[in-house]
Design a protein around this motif. Structure first.
Motif, mmCIF file in Angstrom:
data_model
loop_
_atom_site.group_PDB
_atom_site.id
_atom_site.type_symbol
_atom_site.label_atom_id
_atom_site.label_comp_id
_atom_site.label_asym_id
_atom_site.label_seq_id
_atom_site.Cartn_x
_atom_site.Cartn_y
_atom_site.Cartn_z
ATOM 1 N N ARG A 46 0.768 -1.254 -0.010
ATOM 2 C CA ARG A 46 -0.026 0.070 0.014
ATOM 3 C C ARG A 46 0.908 1.228 -0.084
ATOM 4 N NH1 ARG A 46 -3.730 -1.072 5.103
ATOM 5 N NH2 ARG A 46 -1.709 -1.221 6.060
ATOM 6 N N GLY A 47 0.704 1.969 -1.001
ATOM 7 C CA GLY A 47 1.627 3.286 -1.099
ATOM 8 C C GLY A 47 1.008 4.596 -0.386
ATOM 9 N N SER A 48 1.873 5.361 -0.163
ATOM 10 C CA SER A 48 1.412 6.788 0.665
ATOM 11 C C SER A 48 1.928 8.046 0.039
ATOM 12 C CB SER A 48 1.688 6.442 1.984
ATOM 13 O OG SER A 48 3.198 6.419 2.381
ATOM 14 N N ALA A 72 6.063 -1.293 -6.105
ATOM 15 C CA ALA A 72 5.927 -0.418 -4.873
ATOM 16 C C ALA A 72 6.168 0.991 -5.464
ATOM 17 C CB ALA A 72 7.138 -0.834 -3.999
ATOM 18 N N PHE A 73 7.265 1.145 -6.287
ATOM 19 C CA PHE A 73 7.324 2.623 -6.975
ATOM 20 C C PHE A 73 6.312 3.329 -7.462
ATOM 21 C CE2 PHE A 73 12.122 2.991 -7.569
ATOM 22 C CZ PHE A 73 12.557 2.805 -6.087
ATOM 23 N N ALA A 74 5.515 2.416 -8.351
ATOM 24 C CA ALA A 74 4.102 2.794 -8.855
ATOM 25 C C ALA A 74 3.242 3.345 -7.855
ATOM 26 C CB ALA A 74 3.940 1.856 -10.025
ATOM 27 N N ARG A 75 2.916 2.357 -6.929
ATOM 28 C CA ARG A 75 1.850 2.562 -5.752
ATOM 29 C C ARG A 75 2.422 4.029 -5.033
ATOM 30 N NH1 ARG A 75 -0.339 -3.334 -4.349
ATOM 31 N NH2 ARG A 75 -0.848 -4.007 -6.442
ATOM 32 N N GLU A 76 3.609 4.224 -4.830
ATOM 33 C CA GLU A 76 3.822 5.483 -4.215
ATOM 34 C C GLU A 76 4.055 6.771 -5.282
ATOM 35 O OE1 GLU A 76 4.658 5.600 -1.144
ATOM 36 O OE2 GLU A 76 4.845 3.597 -0.400
ATOM 37 N N GLY A 77 3.377 6.581 -6.462
ATOM 38 C CA GLY A 77 3.248 7.420 -6.941
ATOM 39 C C GLY A 77 4.247 7.840 -8.331
ATOM 40 N N ALA A 78 4.990 6.772 -8.524
ATOM 41 C CA ALA A 78 6.330 7.108 -9.586
ATOM 42 C C ALA A 78 6.043 6.419 -10.768
ATOM 43 C CB ALA A 78 7.361 6.453 -8.933
#
Length: 296
Positions: A46-48, A72-78
């Protein structure tokens, strides 16, 4: 941050433990046939917003640690441009799907980082797609176990290991640096093998030791430019490289103090942290994620 269940969980029993079914694959290996299947965080990460609107490059992003980092990078907005070998098109499509499902851009590039020209073209492609590179993750690697020792390591194998693990990283850093702004980050993947080499992975372990030295030296070189350089040193991780390069997978990871290999999803938070502003005072560091094996 990586587990949908917020309750504390015993790390020794959190994921599958050996003995695993015996399995063998040709190199480079594929995720589908693996038993148990690797966990990249598909159902748990789960990104934030830690990497919102960052432009990132991840080598070896089609499977294993690279896929978990891309997810993970994508779910963190990258946005994520990642590399794969030509024979890994199916794996790359799955990583692309995961990144796009997170609402971010995915660019999959077939690339053999043993070739300087392909490394240069990769950076040019990333700049054409994104305009800049905020985070470079040098993760692609090659290993092949030789239980009979150094006499069984052919010059061809030695050259492939060194060119993949060291030359490619060197070239990608060199070509990317003009496009990494202050505040950017380079993250290399080294290994527990850099400190505690397994005899049957001698050539691979040698390159991973070189990555530690390269990381620490480059970090000092770039500190005045505001670019941080760090590395992650995983212990045993359950990826397609394992059944594709080791003769016996049944007890893989059993030697770690936690008694099991890591899942790729357990590595991703280390890369997210080092790429984020939360690690703004962290450079020239090796983040050890070894399952309890003490390292210097």
């Amino acid at each position: 941050m990586t587990n949908g269940n917020d309750a504390p969980q015993d790390p020794t029993s959190l994921h599958p433990q050996p003995d695993f079914p015996s399995q063998d694959q040709p190199h480079p290996g594929w995720t589908g046939p693996m038993d148990p299947p690797p966990d990249h965080g598909e159902d748990s990460y789960r990104g934030s917003g830690l990497l919102r609107d960052r432009r990132t490059v991840v080598t070896g992003g089609d499977s294993g640690i690279g896929r978990s980092v891309a997810l993970a990078f994508a779910r963190e907005g990258a946005d994520v441009l990642f590399t794969h070998l030509p024979e890994e098109e199916d794996e790359a499509r799955e990583t692309t799907r995961l990144v796009e499902e997170a609402g971010r851009r995915a660019v999959a590039v077939a690339c053999d980082i043993r070739e300087e020209s392909q490394c240069r073209s990769l950076v040019e492609r990333a700049v054409a797609e994104f305009g800049r590179i905020d985070v470079l993750v040098n993760n692609a690697a090659y290993q092949m176990a030789q239980p009979k020792g150094i006499g069984s390591i052919s010059t061809e194998q030695f050259d492939r290991v060194v060119r993949t693990n060291l030359h490619g990283m060197f070239w990608l850093c060199k070509f990317s640096l003009p496009h990494i702004p202050a505040g950017g980050s380079i993250i290399n993947t080294t290994s527990v093998q850099a400190y505690k080499p397994t005899p049957h992975l001698l050539d691979y372990a040698m390159t991973k030791g070189g990555i530690v030295t390269f990381t620490q030296g480059l970090a000092q070189m770039l500190v005045s430019d505001g670019i941080r350089v760090n590395a992650v040193a995983p212990g045993p991780v359950w990826t397609p490289l394992i059944p594709a390069t080791l003769e016996d997978t049944a007890e893989f990871g059993k030697q770690s103090p936690l008694g099991r290999p890591a899942q790729p999803a357990e590595m991703a938070p280390a890369y997210v942290y080092l790429a984020s502003e939360q690690a703004s005072f962290i450079t020239a560091e090796i983040l050890n994620a070894t399952g309890g094996t003490p390292l210097p």
